[in-house]
Design an enzyme around this catalytic site. Structure first.
Site, mmCIF file in Angstrom:
data_model
loop_
_atom_site.group_PDB
_atom_site.id
_atom_site.type_symbol
_atom_site.label_atom_id
_atom_site.label_comp_id
_atom_site.label_asym_id
_atom_site.label_seq_id
_atom_site.Cartn_x
_atom_site.Cartn_y
_atom_site.Cartn_z
ATOM 1 N N GLU A 145 28.370 64.738 114.960
ATOM 2 C CA GLU A 145 27.905 64.051 116.166
ATOM 3 C C GLU A 145 26.655 63.237 115.860
ATOM 4 O O GLU A 145 25.761 63.737 115.170
ATOM 5 C CB GLU A 145 27.624 65.074 117.274
ATOM 6 C CG GLU A 145 28.859 65.849 117.714
ATOM 7 C CD GLU A 145 28.577 66.864 118.818
ATOM 8 O OE1 GLU A 145 27.411 66.942 119.271
ATOM 9 O OE2 GLU A 145 29.500 67.570 119.228
ATOM 10 N N HIS A 174 29.384 64.927 123.978
ATOM 11 C CA HIS A 174 28.663 66.200 124.129
ATOM 12 C C HIS A 174 27.802 66.164 125.391
ATOM 13 O O HIS A 174 26.627 66.535 125.374
ATOM 14 C CB HIS A 174 27.802 66.489 122.895
ATOM 15 C CG HIS A 174 27.521 67.950 122.718
ATOM 16 N ND1 HIS A 174 27.404 68.533 121.472
ATOM 17 C CD2 HIS A 174 27.333 68.951 123.617
ATOM 18 C CE1 HIS A 174 27.153 69.829 121.608
ATOM 19 N NE2 HIS A 174 27.103 70.104 122.905
ATOM 20 N N ARG A 199 32.072 74.284 120.279
ATOM 21 C CA ARG A 199 31.417 73.504 119.233
ATOM 22 C C ARG A 199 32.502 72.917 118.352
ATOM 23 O O ARG A 199 33.562 73.509 118.156
ATOM 24 C CB ARG A 199 30.457 74.360 118.404
ATOM 25 C CG ARG A 199 29.167 74.759 119.117
ATOM 26 C CD ARG A 199 28.287 73.541 119.400
ATOM 27 N NE ARG A 199 26.987 73.884 119.975
ATOM 28 C CZ ARG A 199 26.728 73.922 121.272
ATOM 29 N NH1 ARG A 199 27.704 73.654 122.143
ATOM 30 N NH2 ARG A 199 25.515 74.212 121.709
#
Length: 344
Positions: free
Chosen positions: A286, A305, A257
């Site tokens: 994000e 991601h 993360r």
């Protein structure tokens, strides 16, 4: 419906063939599935999708399905924070992601009595392949090759190899195990960093270190791969001190993360050339803002991601969910049970 039936709500986009498999997991399972009320997937295994503009009647229909659900495949696309109240029968949610701790904290669901299971392990192979890609990318000089191609310049050079490299792998869960096996198969020596006080014996890992002792190993390795969950202990785990300890020219791969890494310190280490490169699938914010300095750094791979997302994902998550349904119906422990204390 009979009292022993388990009503399973499909709460995010899922292919009909996988829905049929879920319904066949046990004769007592009844699936609540209306794809016309779910978001429209943008790509295979998209569990978010584009929300539809539903009529008032359709919204009422979705609310009615939620009220019937005993179990939910994924979180409610419309109001996830309100699942405990909107789904009065709900007892268990099967997540489609390995890391749901941050989401449960943000929505307040972690404070409810609902049971959660994660998709840990499902994404291990694609994440491991992405980590290997990042290490190979910089070892084989791909940034320079790309520049030479644009310039139509033929210039021989000497690259390096990943075989024989030392890698520090932080996180020994499902993804970490897959990373260790793949990197060791490629000839790398993997040092695994796990939780203090725990012992491990995993294929592909040559030695172990506690995650609070990284400073002892960082000067010895050629690459750092982060595959750990985001918890209070791992937030900001890699900062300026840790990056400075890494060998000049070494590579960082983050499939964990974003907040595990101090991004300002990482940008600095990349700009000065202390780090040879970074392969990043996750970021603190994000989508990555257009003004982020990462976009302009030639020694950075940026993935939105998506390293874990492959076309086969929904089938693998369905396999896991079906196994958990059978366990639930038999009163046996569920796989990947979310631990509120640990945060994953």
């Amino acid at each position: 419906m009979a009292d022993d039936q388990l009503r399973v709500l499909i709460a995010s986009p899922l292919e009909p063939e996988h829905v049929a498999r879920i319904e066949a997991a046990d004769p007592r399972v009844s699936v609540l599935y209306e794809p016309g009320l779910l978001p429209v997937p943008r790509y295979p295994a998209d569990h978010t999708g584009i929300p539809r503009e539903l009529s008032a009647a359709e919204l009422d229909r979705w609310a009615g399905l939620r009220r019937l659900a005993d179990v939910s495949f994924d979180f409610d696309w419309q109001a996830p924070a309100d699942m405990a109240s909107n789904c009065p029968r709900l007892r268990w949610v099967q997540g489609t992601s390995a890391g749901i701790g941050g989401f449960l904290a943000r929505t307040g669901l972690a404070r409810t009595e609902l049971i959660f299971t994660t998709a840990a392990g499902v994404h291990g192979v694609p994440l491991a392949e992405f980590a290997l890609l990042g290490l190979l990318y910089f070892a084989k000089g791909m940034p320079a090759l790309a520049d030479a191609k644009v310039a139509r310049r033929w210039q021989r050079y000497a690259g390096s190899q990943v075989a024989g490299c030392r890698v520090l792998l932080v996180g020994l869960g499902g993804a970490g195990r897959a990373v260790a096996q793949l990197l060791s198969a490629a000839g790398m020596e993997v040092c695994g960093a796990g939780r203090p006080g725990r012992s491990y014996d995993l294929p592909g890992i040559a030695r172990y270190v506690a995650s609070d002792q990284l400073h002892k190993v960082l000067p010895e390795v050629d690459a750092l791969v982060l595959a750990c969950p985001l918890t209070a202990q791992t937030r900001g785990l890699i900062g300026a001190r840790e990056l400075a300890l890494m060998r000049p020219g070494s590579v960082l791969v983050n499939i964990a993360r974003g907040p595990v890494v101090d991004e300002e310190a990482l940008v600095s280490a990349l700009r000065t050339g202390h780090l040879g490169g970074a392969c990043l699938d996750v970021f603190a914010t994000e989508p990555l803002p257009a003004g982020s300095p990462f976009w302009d750094l030639p020694n950075v791979i940026i993935s939105p991601h998506s390293a874990a997302t492959v076309a086969a994902e929904n089938g693998l998550i369905t396999d896991l969910f079906m196994d958990n349904i059978r366990r639930w119906m038999a009163g046996r422990p569920l796989r990947n049970l979310y631990d509120r204390t640990a945060g994953y």
